[in-house]
Structure formats: C-alpha cells, structure tokens
Write an enzyme that holds these catalytic residues in place. Structure first.
Site, PDB file in Angstrom:
ATOM      1  N   ASP A  82      -9.040  -8.960   9.374  1.00  0.00           N
ATOM      2  CA  ASP A  82     -10.497  -9.055   9.173  1.00  0.00           C
ATOM      3  C   ASP A  82     -10.970 -10.473   9.469  1.00  0.00           C
ATOM      4  O   ASP A  82     -12.032 -10.681  10.065  1.00  0.00           O
ATOM      5  CB  ASP A  82     -10.888  -8.674   7.743  1.00  0.00           C
ATOM      6  N   LYS A 112       5.584 -14.602   2.501  1.00  0.00           N
ATOM      7  CA  LYS A 112       5.175 -15.228   1.242  1.00  0.00           C
ATOM      8  C   LYS A 112       6.408 -15.309   0.364  1.00  0.00           C
ATOM      9  O   LYS A 112       6.362 -15.050  -0.837  1.00  0.00           O
ATOM     10  CB  LYS A 112       4.046 -14.390   0.592  1.00  0.00           C
ATOM     11  N   TYR A 133       0.826  -1.213   0.000  1.00  0.00           N
ATOM     12  CA  TYR A 133       0.000   0.000   0.000  1.00  0.00           C
ATOM     13  C   TYR A 133       0.863   1.267   0.000  1.00  0.00           C
ATOM     14  O   TYR A 133       0.466   2.307   0.512  1.00  0.00           O
ATOM     15  CB  TYR A 133      -0.941   0.028   1.221  1.00  0.00           C
ATOM     16  N   ASP A 191      -0.877 -17.949   3.150  1.00  0.00           N
ATOM     17  CA  ASP A 191      -2.004 -18.826   2.787  1.00  0.00           C
ATOM     18  C   ASP A 191      -2.213 -19.893   3.869  1.00  0.00           C
ATOM     19  O   ASP A 191      -3.339 -20.149   4.308  1.00  0.00           O
ATOM     20  CB  ASP A 191      -1.810 -19.445   1.397  1.00  0.00           C
ATOM     21  N   ASP A 207      -3.825  -6.818   6.674  1.00  0.00           N
ATOM     22  CA  ASP A 207      -5.143  -6.221   6.421  1.00  0.00           C
ATOM     23  C   ASP A 207      -6.177  -7.350   6.311  1.00  0.00           C
ATOM     24  O   ASP A 207      -7.239  -7.326   6.945  1.00  0.00           O
ATOM     25  CB  ASP A 207      -5.065  -5.422   5.107  1.00  0.00           C
TER      26      ASP A 207
END
Ligand code: ATP
Length: 355
Positions: A250, A189, A138, A222, A246
């Site tokens: 959630d 990752k 971001y 993942d 992010d």
C-alpha cells in the site's frame, strides 16, 4: 482461435464499475487481433449476495471457477457487513481454496503521474513486491474466549511452514532472476520475532544458494519503509510475509501516485487452479456508483492476466495503451487530481488499442 474462459467477480463498491471496464478493454484487445478470444462468465458474489443468501459466495462457488483460465476480481467490502466477513467469505476463500500462494504487486510511476516523492525520478522506482499469500499472520488460526467479560482473551497465531516459506521465497528469487537487475530484498523482522522469522531468514539463505546470479539482501520491515521513501532506486524485487507485504505494497502504491493505479495478481504458480487478478484498492464507497473510479488498476491487472496466459504481445500492447492514456492529464480521474470519468479512461484505452 484460442478461447480463454475468464470469470469476472466485480464484488462490491467500485468493483462493479472497474471490472466491467476491464472486461470491455479485454474484449476490445481480442477484437483488435492477436489470435485469441475471451468468454466471460460473471459472478454476482459479494455484499448483495450476502444480504440475499447469508454468505458472500455459494459454498460450492469454487467448483464454478475451477475450469476457468483466470479470474478478474473487483473488491470485497460493504459498510453494512463486518470487514472480516467480506474478506474471509470471498477473496480469501478463493485465494486459499485455489492455493494462490504468491501475491505479486508491481509498482512503477506511470507517465503523466505526479508521484509524491519529489526527489525520485520515475525510472528510480520500478519494484515488484511478492507477498506470501497463504499463511503467516493471516493464517486465520486463533480464537476468542470469555467474550464480553473483563478476562476476555483473543489470539491470532501466525503460522509459517517450511514448505510455505520455501515456495514463496523460491518464487521470488526466480522472479528476481527474470528481471534485468536480478536483485531481491528479503524483508524480515527476525530481531523481534525470534521463531518463525528466524526460520524465514534461514530458508532465505538456503534458497539463495540455488540462485547464485541473484544479488540479494535482507531488510527489517521497519527500516524498509524508510528505504522505500529515501532510497527507492536501491530496490527491485521484494519478498515479504503476508502482513508485512500487505502494508508495504500500500505504501508502494501511494509512492507511485495513487491506490487507483496499482494492480495485483494472486498466483498459483503451479497452475493447478485459476489465478486471480485484481486492483489493489478496495470498494471506495465514497465514490461508488458515480462513474468516478480510476479503472487503471484494473487495466494493469488485465496486463498481468494476459502475461499469465502467455499472451506477452497483447500484454505489452495493453500496457502501452494504458501508459499513453495516463500520460494525458486530461484523462486523469479524481484520485490523480483530474476530472475524467471511468468511461472516459476506458474509451481512451480502447481507442488506443484500435489504432
Ligand atoms: P476497503 O474497505 O474495501 O478496503 P476502502 O474504501 O477502505 O475500501 P480503498 O477503496 O482501498 O479503501 O481506498 C481508499 C480511498 O482511496 C477511497 O475511499 C477512494 O477515495 C480512493 N480510491 C481508491 N481506489 C480508487 C480508484 N480506483 N479510483 C479513485 N479513487 C480511489
């Protein structure tokens, strides 16, 4: 008596309902003793401000916030304004302007909450997710060319700096060290992203040497989603990049019972600038203006605000009041399957504080 200067920015949608509720609770807390008082200043920035002025907040808005001890934020999002404008024009402008590089999101299953993981005992899920909040995916670096033509191209470049990665990992190790289990999971990752995420892993190894008492492991993002669902008790403190955290936070909020409960802090750990506290939910236009929003996410954010100000005792008192209220299912709002209203929950927390 100490006076804390707090900026309130309700923003859009239900932010306009939950932030005043949060301010009311903080005032009640101060009034019930503790040796401090609050001086609030409210800033009406957001979608309405954009319609009137063509920008989400004034160009010199950060100047007005600079002298505050903390910021209590609601949400930014408006059905008539593109999401990237509402996000970059207000919340990110403050986060980036004040270099609030550590976004901290605690997750617990509060008393009385019926969380979706049926095999998970409430004590099995006690996490804090640290999200890198200043760069990464971001960073805002990229562009579009040939717009509207068949050869149109667009890029969003993820920028990771050694300084940026190092400071957020060090913050996360320190936070893990301060918690009873002294355990950190570094989300990565690096199997697929072979440049920046490999550097992220290398820096994790380096920083870990400064914290020999912290047990830490690495998990691919993942695999992390499955681990959160299947083995929640194996996690404690978690650190991840801006995008990864992010999404994971959630998921964490949903696993704890509702988006309406989860809090977050955007911290400048060096305290050069005010830090910002907000519920993780968005503007929720489907319920705005009806008095139905769950204010608990904002109240828990107020607990984090108090902790940041060093008011530990007051923070514990407010958290205890919140937990007493969530334990009473007659005080659950619609997101938790109840019929209580924002004002009922707010009144109940304030009554608890007065006892
Ligand atoms: P944004 O685009 O600003 O992120 P959104 O409406 O897409 O907002 P959220 O507001 O985060 O997304 O939440 C999705 C849904 O969850 C809402 O539409 C609402 O029904 C519910 N919800 C979120 N927060 C609350 C809350 N505090 N109280 C009750 N329901 C909530």
């Amino acid at each position: 008596m100490k006076t804390y200067r707090i900026a309130t920015i309700p923003g859009d949608g239900i932010g306009k309902e939950v932030v005043p509720a949060g301010a009311e609770v903080l005032q009640a807390l101060a009034a019930s003793g503790g040796g401090f008082r609050f001086e609030f200043e409210d800033f009406g920035w957001g979608g309405d401000w954009y319609r009137a002025h063509g920008e989400m907040m004034p160009a010199d808005g950060l100047e007005a916030l600079k002298g505050k001890d903390a910021i209590l934020f609601g949400s930014a999002g408006d059905p008539q304004i593109p999401d990237h404008i509402t996000l970059w024009g207000l919340r990110l402008k403050i986060c980036q302007g004040f270099d609030q590089y550590a976004n901290v999101r605690p997750t617990r299953i509060l008393p009385g909450i019926d969380a979706p993981l049926k095999r998970c005992k409430p004590e099995d899920l006690d996490w804090v997710i640290v999200r890198e909040n200043s760069e990464g995916e971001y960073a805002g670096v990229g562009g579009r060319v040939h717009q509207g033509h068949p050869i149109e191209a667009a890029t969003d470049v993820s920028i990771m700096t050694r300084a940026g990665v190092e400071r957020v990992l060090r913050f996360a190790f320190k936070l893990a060290q301060s918690r009873p289990r002294k355990q950190l999971t570094v989300v990565t990752k690096s199997n697929a992203q072979r440049h920046a995420m490999v550097m992220w892993d290398e820096i994790a190894n380096e920083v870990a040497r400064e914290f020999p008492d912290v047990k830490w492991d690495k998990e691919l993002v993942d695999a992390m989603t499955a681990r959160m669902v299947n083995k929640p008790a194996t996690l404690d403190t978690v650190v991840a990049t801006n995008l990864h955290a992010d999404i994971l936070s959630d998921l964490a909020a949903a696993l704890a019972g509702s988006l309406g409960i989860a809090p977050t802090a955007n911290l400048d750990p060096e305290r050069r600038y005010p830090s910002m506290f907000e519920p993780i939910h968005g503007s929720a236009f489907d319920i705005m203006g009806k008095g139905l929003a769950n204010p608990v996410g904002t109240f828990w954010s107020c607990v984090m605000l108090l902790e940041h100000l060093g008011e530990q005792e007051a923070a514990q008192r407010l958290m205890a009041a919140i937990e007493a209220v969530t334990a009473d299912t007659s005080l659950h709002t619609g997101d938790l399957g109840g019929t209580a209203r924002t004002a009922d929950v707010t009144r109940a927390v304030i009554a608890r504080l007065a006892r």
